[in-house]
Scaffold this motif. Sequence first.
Motif, PDB file in Angstrom:
ATOM      1  N   ALA A 168       9.861  -6.851   5.722  1.00  0.00           N
ATOM      2  CA  ALA A 168       9.157  -5.709   5.145  1.00  0.00           C
ATOM      3  C   ALA A 168       7.864  -5.429   5.904  1.00  0.00           C
ATOM      4  CB  ALA A 168       8.870  -5.980   3.671  1.00  0.00           C
ATOM      5  N   LEU A 169       7.198  -6.476   6.368  1.00  0.00           N
ATOM      6  CA  LEU A 169       5.955  -6.282   7.115  1.00  0.00           C
ATOM      7  C   LEU A 169       6.214  -5.617   8.466  1.00  0.00           C
ATOM      8  CD1 LEU A 169       3.980  -9.565   6.332  1.00  0.00           C
ATOM      9  CD2 LEU A 169       3.674  -7.277   5.354  1.00  0.00           C
ATOM     10  N   ASP A 170       7.381  -5.884   9.063  1.00  0.00           N
ATOM     11  CA  ASP A 170       7.743  -5.200  10.306  1.00  0.00           C
ATOM     12  C   ASP A 170       7.876  -3.700  10.064  1.00  0.00           C
ATOM     13  OD1 ASP A 170       7.887  -7.565  11.799  1.00  0.00           O
ATOM     14  OD2 ASP A 170       9.973  -7.903  11.210  1.00  0.00           O
ATOM     15  N   VAL A 171       8.513  -3.350   8.951  1.00  0.00           N
ATOM     16  CA  VAL A 171       8.681  -1.934   8.608  1.00  0.00           C
ATOM     17  C   VAL A 171       7.321  -1.295   8.361  1.00  0.00           C
ATOM     18  CG1 VAL A 171       9.676  -0.315   6.954  1.00  0.00           C
ATOM     19  CG2 VAL A 171      10.979  -2.336   7.656  1.00  0.00           C
ATOM     20  N   ALA A 172       6.470  -1.982   7.599  1.00  0.00           N
ATOM     21  CA  ALA A 172       5.135  -1.451   7.314  1.00  0.00           C
ATOM     22  C   ALA A 172       4.336  -1.272   8.599  1.00  0.00           C
ATOM     23  CB  ALA A 172       4.404  -2.384   6.358  1.00  0.00           C
ATOM     24  N   SER A 173       4.492  -2.204   9.528  1.00  0.00           N
ATOM     25  CA  SER A 173       3.779  -2.115  10.804  1.00  0.00           C
ATOM     26  C   SER A 173       4.228  -0.895  11.595  1.00  0.00           C
ATOM     27  CB  SER A 173       4.018  -3.388  11.619  1.00  0.00           C
ATOM     28  OG  SER A 173       3.388  -3.303  12.881  1.00  0.00           O
ATOM     29  N   PHE A 174       5.535  -0.627  11.576  1.00  0.00           N
ATOM     30  CA  PHE A 174       6.044   0.559  12.273  1.00  0.00           C
ATOM     31  C   PHE A 174       5.458   1.830  11.669  1.00  0.00           C
ATOM     32  CE2 PHE A 174       8.946   4.148  12.116  1.00  0.00           C
ATOM     33  CZ  PHE A 174       9.125   4.405  13.465  1.00  0.00           C
ATOM     34  N   VAL A 175       5.467   1.917  10.336  1.00  0.00           N
ATOM     35  CA  VAL A 175       4.939   3.107   9.667  1.00  0.00           C
ATOM     36  C   VAL A 175       3.457   3.274   9.993  1.00  0.00           C
ATOM     37  CG1 VAL A 175       4.461   4.178   7.429  1.00  0.00           C
ATOM     38  CG2 VAL A 175       6.640   3.006   7.814  1.00  0.00           C
ATOM     39  N   GLY A 176       2.711   2.163   9.953  1.00  0.00           N
ATOM     40  CA  GLY A 176       1.283   2.223  10.233  1.00  0.00           C
ATOM     41  C   GLY A 176       0.969   2.667  11.648  1.00  0.00           C
ATOM     42  N   SER A 177       1.830   2.304  12.595  1.00  0.00           N
ATOM     43  CA  SER A 177       1.601   2.730  13.978  1.00  0.00           C
ATOM     44  C   SER A 177       1.947   4.203  14.167  1.00  0.00           C
ATOM     45  CB  SER A 177       2.429   1.871  14.940  1.00  0.00           C
ATOM     46  OG  SER A 177       3.824   2.054  14.718  1.00  0.00           O
ATOM     47  N   ALA A 178       2.922   4.697  13.394  1.00  0.00           N
ATOM     48  CA  ALA A 178       3.338   6.097  13.519  1.00  0.00           C
ATOM     49  C   ALA A 178       2.394   7.034  12.773  1.00  0.00           C
ATOM     50  CB  ALA A 178       4.765   6.270  12.994  1.00  0.00           C
ATOM     51  N   VAL A 179       2.025   6.643  11.548  1.00  0.00           N
ATOM     52  CA  VAL A 179       1.128   7.458  10.714  1.00  0.00           C
ATOM     53  C   VAL A 179       0.111   6.501  10.089  1.00  0.00           C
ATOM     54  CG1 VAL A 179       0.976   9.206   8.889  1.00  0.00           C
ATOM     55  CG2 VAL A 179       3.105   8.955  10.179  1.00  0.00           C
ATOM     56  N   PRO A 180      -0.970   6.213  10.786  1.00  0.00           N
ATOM     57  CA  PRO A 180      -1.899   5.164  10.338  1.00  0.00           C
ATOM     58  C   PRO A 180      -2.417   5.326   8.913  1.00  0.00           C
ATOM     59  CG  PRO A 180      -2.397   5.824  12.592  1.00  0.00           C
ATOM     60  CD  PRO A 180      -1.360   6.782  12.091  1.00  0.00           C
ATOM     61  N   TRP A 181      -2.610   6.547   8.458  1.00  0.00           N
ATOM     62  CA  TRP A 181      -3.237   6.737   7.149  1.00  0.00           C
ATOM     63  C   TRP A 181      -2.311   6.443   5.973  1.00  0.00           C
ATOM     64  CZ3 TRP A 181      -1.304  11.095   4.444  1.00  0.00           C
ATOM     65  CH2 TRP A 181      -0.623  12.048   5.221  1.00  0.00           C
ATOM     66  N   ILE A 182      -1.003   6.247   6.222  1.00  0.00           N
ATOM     67  CA  ILE A 182      -0.139   5.791   5.124  1.00  0.00           C
ATOM     68  C   ILE A 182       0.313   4.346   5.324  1.00  0.00           C
ATOM     69  CG2 ILE A 182       0.693   8.111   4.567  1.00  0.00           C
ATOM     70  CD1 ILE A 182       3.363   7.340   5.896  1.00  0.00           C
ATOM     71  N   GLY A 183      -0.115   3.741   6.433  1.00  0.00           N
ATOM     72  CA  GLY A 183       0.299   2.368   6.708  1.00  0.00           C
ATOM     73  C   GLY A 183      -0.183   1.381   5.660  1.00  0.00           C
ATOM     74  N   GLY A 184      -1.437   1.546   5.202  1.00  0.00           N
ATOM     75  CA  GLY A 184      -1.989   0.628   4.208  1.00  0.00           C
ATOM     76  C   GLY A 184      -1.224   0.632   2.899  1.00  0.00           C
ATOM     77  N   PRO A 185      -1.038   1.805   2.286  1.00  0.00           N
ATOM     78  CA  PRO A 185      -0.269   1.850   1.034  1.00  0.00           C
ATOM     79  C   PRO A 185       1.152   1.317   1.187  1.00  0.00           C
ATOM     80  CG  PRO A 185      -1.450   3.911   1.366  1.00  0.00           C
ATOM     81  CD  PRO A 185      -1.620   3.119   2.618  1.00  0.00           C
ATOM     82  N   VAL A 186       1.815   1.648   2.290  1.00  0.00           N
ATOM     83  CA  VAL A 186       3.181   1.162   2.505  1.00  0.00           C
ATOM     84  C   VAL A 186       3.190  -0.358   2.608  1.00  0.00           C
ATOM     85  CG1 VAL A 186       5.095   1.108   4.158  1.00  0.00           C
ATOM     86  CG2 VAL A 186       4.040   3.290   3.537  1.00  0.00           C
ATOM     87  N   SER A 187       2.226  -0.916   3.334  1.00  0.00           N
ATOM     88  CA  SER A 187       2.145  -2.367   3.470  1.00  0.00           C
ATOM     89  C   SER A 187       1.897  -3.032   2.122  1.00  0.00           C
ATOM     90  CB  SER A 187       1.021  -2.730   4.448  1.00  0.00           C
ATOM     91  OG  SER A 187       0.908  -4.130   4.583  1.00  0.00           O
ATOM     92  N   ASN A 188       1.000  -2.451   1.321  1.00  0.00           N
ATOM     93  CA  ASN A 188       0.702  -3.017   0.000  1.00  0.00           C
ATOM     94  C   ASN A 188       1.940  -3.037  -0.887  1.00  0.00           C
ATOM     95  OD1 ASN A 188      -1.962  -3.301   0.767  1.00  0.00           O
ATOM     96  ND2 ASN A 188      -2.652  -1.438  -0.275  1.00  0.00           N
ATOM     97  N   VAL A 189       2.693  -1.936  -0.860  1.00  0.00           N
ATOM     98  CA  VAL A 189       3.866  -1.822  -1.730  1.00  0.00           C
ATOM     99  C   VAL A 189       4.995  -2.733  -1.253  1.00  0.00           C
ATOM    100  CG1 VAL A 189       5.712  -0.266  -2.470  1.00  0.00           C
ATOM    101  CG2 VAL A 189       3.328   0.487  -2.565  1.00  0.00           C
ATOM    102  N   LEU A 190       5.306  -2.683   0.037  1.00  0.00           N
ATOM    103  CA  LEU A 190       6.412  -3.498   0.547  1.00  0.00           C
ATOM    104  C   LEU A 190       6.114  -4.985   0.420  1.00  0.00           C
ATOM    105  CD1 LEU A 190       7.622  -1.617   3.767  1.00  0.00           C
ATOM    106  CD2 LEU A 190       8.583  -1.563   1.463  1.00  0.00           C
ATOM    107  N   GLY A 191       4.834  -5.353   0.534  1.00  0.00           N
ATOM    108  CA  GLY A 191       4.476  -6.759   0.426  1.00  0.00           C
ATOM    109  C   GLY A 191       4.769  -7.348  -0.941  1.00  0.00           C
ATOM    110  N   GLY A 192       4.849  -6.489  -1.965  1.00  0.00           N
ATOM    111  CA  GLY A 192       5.110  -6.968  -3.312  1.00  0.00           C
ATOM    112  C   GLY A 192       6.531  -6.759  -3.779  1.00  0.00           C
ATOM    113  N   MET A 193       7.403  -6.281  -2.880  1.00  0.00           N
ATOM    114  CA  MET A 193       8.786  -6.007  -3.256  1.00  0.00           C
ATOM    115  C   MET A 193       9.728  -7.036  -2.648  1.00  0.00           C
ATOM    116  SD  MET A 193       8.912  -1.829  -2.848  1.00  0.00           S
ATOM    117  CE  MET A 193      10.602  -1.708  -3.459  1.00  0.00           C
ATOM    118  N   SER A 194      10.807  -7.314  -3.358  1.00  0.00           N
ATOM    119  CA  SER A 194      11.854  -8.195  -2.850  1.00  0.00           C
ATOM    120  C   SER A 194      13.097  -7.342  -2.605  1.00  0.00           C
ATOM    121  CB  SER A 194      12.157  -9.302  -3.865  1.00  0.00           C
ATOM    122  OG  SER A 194      13.196 -10.132  -3.410  1.00  0.00           O
TER     123      SER A 194
END
Length: 221
Positions: free
Chosen positions: A18-44
């Motif tokens: 999930a962190l790999d996915v969040a990292s990709f999103v953050g590199s493509a659109v930095p301003w949504i990378g944080g929220p995506v990382s926070n959410v994916l980090g808490g999901m199974s």
Amino acid sequence: MSEDKDELVKASTGTETALDVASFVGSAVPWIGGPVSNVLGGMSLGRKLGRVREVLESLSNDLKEFKSEASESYVKTEEFEDLLEQTLKRVGEERNEEKRHLYKAFLTDAIESPEPYDDQLCLLRTFEQISPDHIRVLKAFSQEPNPNPGMMGSPIQTLRERLPELDEQHIEEIVAQLNDMRVTNLGNLKVMMTGHGAADIRIDFFHQLLKLKEIVCYEVA
């Protein structure tokens, strides 16, 4: 890909997290990378991560050139993270590719045009009423008309041409359901008219689904 195949979207690598996915999103659109990382980090998500990655990659493409201070502020809120989590949970469970695309369109619209959380959550819940066949029929309505139709025709003839995998009776049943939900307001599909009139049955796909929110969320019974 369709729900009939019941395939999980494959991860881009065998060890993708999930962190790999969040990292990709953050590199493509930095301003949504944080929220995506926070959410994916808490999901199974396990094997369903590929479905979520697919939607987030498409979302990133939608937002790559989009700029809005209001949207950038909105995605930093707890309400947006809650909405994102609710949506991605549904994405992970959704087997149908077209419906996952619908959830992506919902997220794009929610970010580009922020609305109160309760309104957005209500719209998200209304999408659960939409079946893959509803989506197929709505997309058939949204297609550009044939520039060279016959002399005469009917809406059902046009739909049958655009939906060869569905029989006529089933198409009529789906349209009746959409009418009952008031996503569409269509009369007799078999009425004969000019070829150009029968071919031009366009409606805006996502706009019609937004109308469903107005009915379900705001209308007093």
